[in-house]
Design a protein around this motif. Sequence first.
Motif, PDB file in Angstrom:
ATOM      1  N   UNK A 240     -26.937  14.329  45.723  1.00 59.28           N
ATOM      2  CA  UNK A 240     -26.647  12.851  45.269  1.00 59.28           C
ATOM      3  C   UNK A 240     -25.312  12.351  45.868  1.00 59.28           C
ATOM      4  N   UNK A 241     -24.870  12.945  46.975  1.00 61.70           N
ATOM      5  CA  UNK A 241     -23.682  12.394  47.331  1.00 61.70           C
ATOM      6  C   UNK A 241     -23.605  10.690  47.973  1.00 61.70           C
ATOM      7  N   UNK A 242     -24.721  10.416  48.436  1.00 58.75           N
ATOM      8  CA  UNK A 242     -25.040   8.934  48.794  1.00 58.75           C
ATOM      9  C   UNK A 242     -25.248   8.126  47.801  1.00 58.75           C
ATOM     10  N   UNK A 243     -25.304   8.492  46.638  1.00 58.08           N
ATOM     11  CA  UNK A 243     -25.842   7.588  45.423  1.00 58.08           C
ATOM     12  C   UNK A 243     -24.321   7.124  44.895  1.00 58.08           C
ATOM     13  N   UNK A 244     -24.422   5.932  44.351  1.00 58.01           N
ATOM     14  CA  UNK A 244     -23.365   5.604  43.761  1.00 58.01           C
ATOM     15  C   UNK A 244     -23.317   5.224  42.019  1.00 58.01           C
ATOM     16  N   UNK A 245     -22.380   5.267  41.508  1.00 59.89           N
ATOM     17  CA  UNK A 245     -22.537   4.955  39.880  1.00 59.89           C
ATOM     18  C   UNK A 245     -22.683   3.548  39.801  1.00 59.89           C
ATOM     19  N   UNK A 246     -23.369   3.140  38.669  1.00 62.00           N
ATOM     20  CA  UNK A 246     -23.862   1.511  38.685  1.00 62.00           C
ATOM     21  C   UNK A 246     -22.512   0.571  38.520  1.00 62.00           C
ATOM     22  N   UNK A 247     -21.358   0.866  37.507  1.00 56.42           N
ATOM     23  CA  UNK A 247     -20.438   0.056  37.481  1.00 56.42           C
ATOM     24  C   UNK A 247     -19.065   0.329  38.326  1.00 56.42           C
ATOM     25  N   UNK A 248     -18.859   1.579  38.453  1.00 54.57           N
ATOM     26  CA  UNK A 248     -17.562   2.062  39.109  1.00 54.57           C
ATOM     27  C   UNK A 248     -17.665   2.136  40.546  1.00 54.57           C
ATOM     28  N   UNK A 249     -19.167   2.296  41.034  1.00 53.40           N
ATOM     29  CA  UNK A 249     -19.304   2.508  42.423  1.00 53.40           C
ATOM     30  C   UNK A 249     -18.583   3.540  43.089  1.00 53.40           C
ATOM     31  N   UNK A 250     -18.476   4.716  42.407  1.00 52.14           N
ATOM     32  CA  UNK A 250     -18.069   6.057  42.969  1.00 52.14           C
ATOM     33  C   UNK A 250     -19.396   6.773  43.118  1.00 52.14           C
ATOM     34  N   UNK A 251     -19.123   7.759  44.078  1.00 50.42           N
ATOM     35  CA  UNK A 251     -20.139   8.661  44.368  1.00 50.42           C
ATOM     36  C   UNK A 251     -20.650   9.517  43.296  1.00 50.42           C
ATOM     37  N   UNK A 252     -22.080   9.509  43.098  1.00 44.32           N
ATOM     38  CA  UNK A 252     -22.429  10.261  41.768  1.00 44.32           C
ATOM     39  C   UNK A 252     -22.267  11.809  41.900  1.00 44.32           C
ATOM     40  N   UNK A 253     -21.987  12.236  43.276  1.00 48.39           N
ATOM     41  CA  UNK A 253     -21.355  13.523  43.255  1.00 48.39           C
ATOM     42  C   UNK A 253     -20.247  13.929  42.309  1.00 48.39           C
ATOM     43  N   UNK A 254     -19.336  12.981  41.913  1.00 46.44           N
ATOM     44  CA  UNK A 254     -18.401  13.072  40.992  1.00 46.44           C
ATOM     45  C   UNK A 254     -19.064  13.715  40.010  1.00 46.44           C
ATOM     46  N   UNK A 255     -19.821  13.013  39.323  1.00 44.61           N
ATOM     47  CA  UNK A 255     -20.506  13.350  38.037  1.00 44.61           C
ATOM     48  C   UNK A 255     -21.273  14.555  37.885  1.00 44.61           C
ATOM     49  N   UNK A 256     -22.106  14.812  39.077  1.00 43.44           N
ATOM     50  CA  UNK A 256     -22.789  15.985  39.065  1.00 43.44           C
ATOM     51  C   UNK A 256     -22.177  17.293  39.465  1.00 43.44           C
ATOM     52  N   UNK A 257     -21.126  16.921  39.937  1.00 42.88           N
ATOM     53  CA  UNK A 257     -20.115  18.072  40.275  1.00 42.88           C
ATOM     54  C   UNK A 257     -19.810  18.994  39.066  1.00 42.88           C
ATOM     55  N   UNK A 258     -19.707  18.322  37.834  1.00 45.24           N
ATOM     56  CA  UNK A 258     -19.531  19.184  36.422  1.00 45.24           C
ATOM     57  C   UNK A 258     -20.403  20.403  36.283  1.00 45.24           C
ATOM     58  N   UNK A 259     -21.669  20.010  36.923  1.00 46.53           N
ATOM     59  CA  UNK A 259     -22.356  21.172  36.864  1.00 46.53           C
ATOM     60  C   UNK A 259     -22.280  22.521  37.391  1.00 46.53           C
TER      61      UNK A 259
ATOM     62  N   UNK B  41     -15.631  -5.287  23.031  1.00 42.97           N
ATOM     63  CA  UNK B  41     -17.128  -5.644  22.741  1.00 42.97           C
ATOM     64  C   UNK B  41     -17.179  -6.509  21.236  1.00 42.97           C
ATOM     65  N   UNK B  42     -16.886  -5.981  20.383  1.00 46.25           N
ATOM     66  CA  UNK B  42     -17.311  -6.422  19.019  1.00 46.25           C
ATOM     67  C   UNK B  42     -15.847  -7.259  18.487  1.00 46.25           C
ATOM     68  N   UNK B  43     -14.598  -7.084  19.191  1.00 48.83           N
ATOM     69  CA  UNK B  43     -13.536  -8.144  18.381  1.00 48.83           C
ATOM     70  C   UNK B  43     -13.412  -9.122  19.315  1.00 48.83           C
ATOM     71  N   UNK B  44     -12.994  -8.750  20.737  1.00 41.07           N
ATOM     72  CA  UNK B  44     -12.756  -9.911  21.530  1.00 41.07           C
ATOM     73  C   UNK B  44     -14.094 -10.541  22.256  1.00 41.07           C
ATOM     74  N   UNK B  45     -15.133  -9.803  22.020  1.00 44.42           N
ATOM     75  CA  UNK B  45     -16.377 -10.323  22.517  1.00 44.42           C
ATOM     76  C   UNK B  45     -16.505 -10.525  24.161  1.00 44.42           C
ATOM     77  N   UNK B  46     -15.752  -9.792  24.681  1.00 46.91           N
ATOM     78  CA  UNK B  46     -15.759  -9.623  26.299  1.00 46.91           C
ATOM     79  C   UNK B  46     -15.740  -8.091  26.564  1.00 46.91           C
ATOM     80  N   UNK B  47     -17.194  -7.541  26.648  1.00 47.57           N
ATOM     81  CA  UNK B  47     -17.081  -6.143  26.746  1.00 47.57           C
ATOM     82  C   UNK B  47     -16.556  -5.609  28.159  1.00 47.57           C
ATOM     83  N   UNK B  48     -16.002  -4.641  28.321  1.00 49.25           N
ATOM     84  CA  UNK B  48     -15.583  -3.884  29.546  1.00 49.25           C
ATOM     85  C   UNK B  48     -16.596  -2.743  29.859  1.00 49.25           C
ATOM     86  N   UNK B  49     -17.438  -3.196  30.938  1.00 49.30           N
ATOM     87  CA  UNK B  49     -18.560  -2.414  31.076  1.00 49.30           C
ATOM     88  C   UNK B  49     -18.225  -0.796  31.748  1.00 49.30           C
ATOM     89  N   UNK B  50     -17.099  -0.900  32.531  1.00 51.73           N
ATOM     90  CA  UNK B  50     -16.862   0.542  33.259  1.00 51.73           C
ATOM     91  C   UNK B  50     -16.159   1.476  32.052  1.00 51.73           C
TER      92      UNK B  50
END
Length: 166
Positions: A116-135, A37-46
């Motif tokens: 949230x199984x049907x929802x996807x993450x904004x950048x990686x396009x994985x199911x939000x269930x992977x994130x919420x499964x931590x709970x 982001x700050x050195x190369x000035x091409x940020x990786x969003x993922x």
Amino acid sequence: MNTYVKIMDNINQWVKYLVSFLLVVLAILVVLQVTTRFVINIPLSWTEELAKYLMIYIVFLGSGLAMRHNQHIAIDFLWEIVNAKNKQRLQKIVLWISAIFCLVLSYYGAHLTYIVIGQTTPTLQYSMAFAYAAIPLGSFFMLCNIVAALLSPNNDDTDEMAGELR
């Protein structure tokens, strides 16, 4: 009962390695994000999104490890005024209340993960269930460690364990 405590201690050892590995990956991702982001000035969003989800898993899995060794942040006002005979009773009451909370959190976390199984993450396009499964995973892991703490024969050394890293 003693077998359960030994099994949980072995699982905790593996989880400790996993959390350590995830922490190293998290650090590498953050350095990569800042560099691009700050050195190369091409940020990786993922990298930012993955770092956020890794942090969630580190916190929930690490909470189970902390619960096993009584290393959670606590308000110790009652602990200071209770006599030595009642400290173990107070510790068991706190563990039982924590177990009920973890059981409820695990149930509702699993329900939320299912929603949230049907929802996807904004950048990686994985199911939000992977994130919420931590709970539910983390709260169930905490519950298992609370049971191990309740069954542990050396439960009366909580004074020495407070703040101690293993």
